[in-house]
Motif scaffolding. Structure first.
Motif, mmCIF file in Angstrom:
data_model
loop_
_atom_site.group_PDB
_atom_site.id
_atom_site.type_symbol
_atom_site.label_atom_id
_atom_site.label_comp_id
_atom_site.label_asym_id
_atom_site.label_seq_id
_atom_site.Cartn_x
_atom_site.Cartn_y
_atom_site.Cartn_z
ATOM 1 N N ARG A 56 50.858 45.356 38.894
ATOM 2 C CA ARG A 56 50.346 44.448 37.881
ATOM 3 C C ARG A 56 49.997 44.412 36.539
ATOM 4 O O ARG A 56 49.862 43.499 35.456
ATOM 5 N N ALA A 57 49.775 46.059 36.773
ATOM 6 C CA ALA A 57 49.196 46.254 35.393
ATOM 7 C C ALA A 57 49.214 47.536 34.369
ATOM 8 O O ALA A 57 49.539 48.308 35.332
ATOM 9 N N ILE A 58 50.092 48.036 33.579
ATOM 10 C CA ILE A 58 50.505 49.668 32.704
ATOM 11 C C ILE A 58 50.189 49.587 32.100
ATOM 12 O O ILE A 58 49.167 49.107 30.731
ATOM 13 N N GLY A 59 49.969 50.889 31.924
ATOM 14 C CA GLY A 59 49.662 51.469 30.504
ATOM 15 C C GLY A 59 49.323 53.318 30.615
ATOM 16 O O GLY A 59 49.749 53.429 31.137
ATOM 17 N N ILE A 60 48.648 53.355 30.530
ATOM 18 C CA ILE A 60 48.246 55.556 29.765
ATOM 19 C C ILE A 60 47.377 56.413 29.280
ATOM 20 O O ILE A 60 45.869 55.191 30.019
ATOM 21 N N SER A 61 46.730 57.177 29.375
ATOM 22 C CA SER A 61 46.360 57.633 29.697
ATOM 23 C C SER A 61 46.272 59.416 28.490
ATOM 24 O O SER A 61 47.124 60.249 28.902
ATOM 25 N N ASN A 62 44.803 59.140 28.115
ATOM 26 C CA ASN A 62 44.830 60.698 27.555
ATOM 27 C C ASN A 62 45.776 60.835 25.879
ATOM 28 O O ASN A 62 46.019 61.599 25.359
ATOM 29 N N PHE A 63 46.281 59.660 25.595
ATOM 30 C CA PHE A 63 46.905 59.029 24.697
ATOM 31 C C PHE A 63 46.062 59.080 23.752
ATOM 32 O O PHE A 63 44.890 57.498 23.383
ATOM 33 N N TYR A 64 45.825 60.012 22.354
ATOM 34 C CA TYR A 64 45.246 59.826 21.227
ATOM 35 C C TYR A 64 45.098 58.597 20.756
ATOM 36 O O TYR A 64 46.042 57.932 20.417
ATOM 37 N N ALA A 65 45.144 58.078 19.607
ATOM 38 C CA ALA A 65 45.524 57.259 18.533
ATOM 39 C C ALA A 65 46.942 56.558 18.125
ATOM 40 O O ALA A 65 47.867 56.505 18.351
#
Ligand SMILES: NC(=O)c1ccc[n+]([C@@H]2O[C@H](COP(=O)([O-])OP(=O)(O)OC[C@H]3O[C@@H](n4cnc5c(N)ncnc54)[C@H](OP(=O)(O)O)[C@@H]3O)[C@@H](O)[C@H]2O)c1
Length: 295
Positions: A129-138
């Motif tokens: 349903r939703a996707i994303g990232i982790s530990n991605f700095y700006a």
């Protein structure tokens, strides 16, 4: 429970339960306890090696799957399009579910563009349903938010009173990416649980340091997923919706920011090499456990 609406319209609970460092032996009972206490959002990952136990607990709990917001994360060794896709389907099998509420790329290394395309396609197919990232700095967050087909819904990063991610959050807000705190208590580092400033604020409301920290995050729009293996602490951490901090309280906690990691920097070359080594070791473990089919 309070919810946030992600950039694709999906509703996500502001508070969930995280199972990093929850062993396979204790995980099923912990997740059953968390669901019984009232948590309806669970955060696991391929690299925690406890997806099977999370799946068993959800299955046994009697709580309807549609009432649970279930997150997992793809580990680096499964990056690249085909491998990421296959690994997510394997995670879903372990979790005994035919869809995920949220699936994140765990780390900003290796072929994360290929892996992200796999998440985008699985999302189009209705499996996530939703996707994303982790530990991605700006810098990495802006890169993927700008050049990928779709903007990530969530970025899960270390966020707590001693590392508040104020600058990074400005960019997440600008791109419509929801911030989610890992280690919302900084795992207690720096004597977080006895911090006198936070303790004094909490005492005005009859709340503990842990509750005050979670309330501070939530009022600042940060999704939290505290971990505890103790049922009474799970209940304590869940009981944060019956009070509000003032602007003054929030400013006093904001002033504790050291604006640096309590753990390590993902930009440190030595740490990147440590991740590479870990991936090699885990790839080996993963291959042998697959051979044995022991999950
Ligand atoms: N994306 C990533 O790279 C990443 C990295 C780290 C974590 N995470 C996610 O974020 C979740 C939370 O982070 P975390 O587990 O690292 O750290 P955390 O939630 O900040 O802290 C967990 C620690 O705090 C203790 N604790 C919890 N509630 C407490 C309370 N009310 N009073 C006193 N102590 C308390 C726990 O002890 P007991 O268990 O003994 O109660 C445990 O030692 C993880 O479980 C995982 O799902 C993601």
């Amino acid at each position: 429970m309070e919810f946030v609406t992600l950039n694709n319209g999906v509703q996500m609970p502001m508070l969930g339960y995280g199972v990093y460092q929850v062993t396979q032996e204790e995980c099923e009972k912990c997740v059953l306890d968390a669901l019984d206490v009232g948590y309806r959002s669970i955060d696991t990952a391929q690299s925690y090696f406890n997806e099977v136990q999370v799946g068993n607990a959800i299955h046994k709990s009697g709580v309807a799957r549609r009432d649970i917001f279930l997150t997992t994360k793809v580990w680096i060794e499964h990056y690249g399009y085909e491998q990421a896709k296959a690994s997510v389907l394997e995670s879903m099998e372990k979790l005994q579910t035919d869809y995920l509420d949220l699936c994140l790329l765990h780390q900003p290394f290796s072929d994360y563009y290929g892996a992200y395309r796999a998440l985008e396609d699985l999302q189009s197919e209705g499996k996530i349903r939703a996707i994303g990232i982790s530990n991605f700095y700006a810098d990495r967050m802006i890169d993927i938010a700008s050049f990928a087909r779709s903007v990530p819904q969530v970025n899960q990063v270390e966020t707590h009173p001693f590392n508040q991610q104020t600058e990074a959050k400005k960019y997440m807000d600008k791109y419509g990416v929801q911030i989610e705190a890992w280690a919302p208590f900084g795992e207690g580092r720096g004597d977080m649980f006895t911090n006198p400033v936070i303790a004094e604020i909490g005492s005005k409301y009859g709340k503990t340091v842990a509750q005050t920290i979670l309330r501070w995050h939530i009022q600042k729009g940060v999704v939290v997923i505290p971990k505890s293996t103790h049922r009474e602490r799970m209940a304590e951490n869940f009981n944060v919706f019956d009070f509000s901090l003032t602007d003054e309280d929030i400013a006093a906690i904001n002033a504790l920011d050291k604006a640096e990691s309590s753990f390590f920097s993902h930009n440190d070359p030595a740490m990147v090499e440590w991740f590479v080594k870990m991936v090699e070791e885990r790839k080996h473990q993963h291959d042998s456990s697959k051979e044995k089919k022991n999950w």
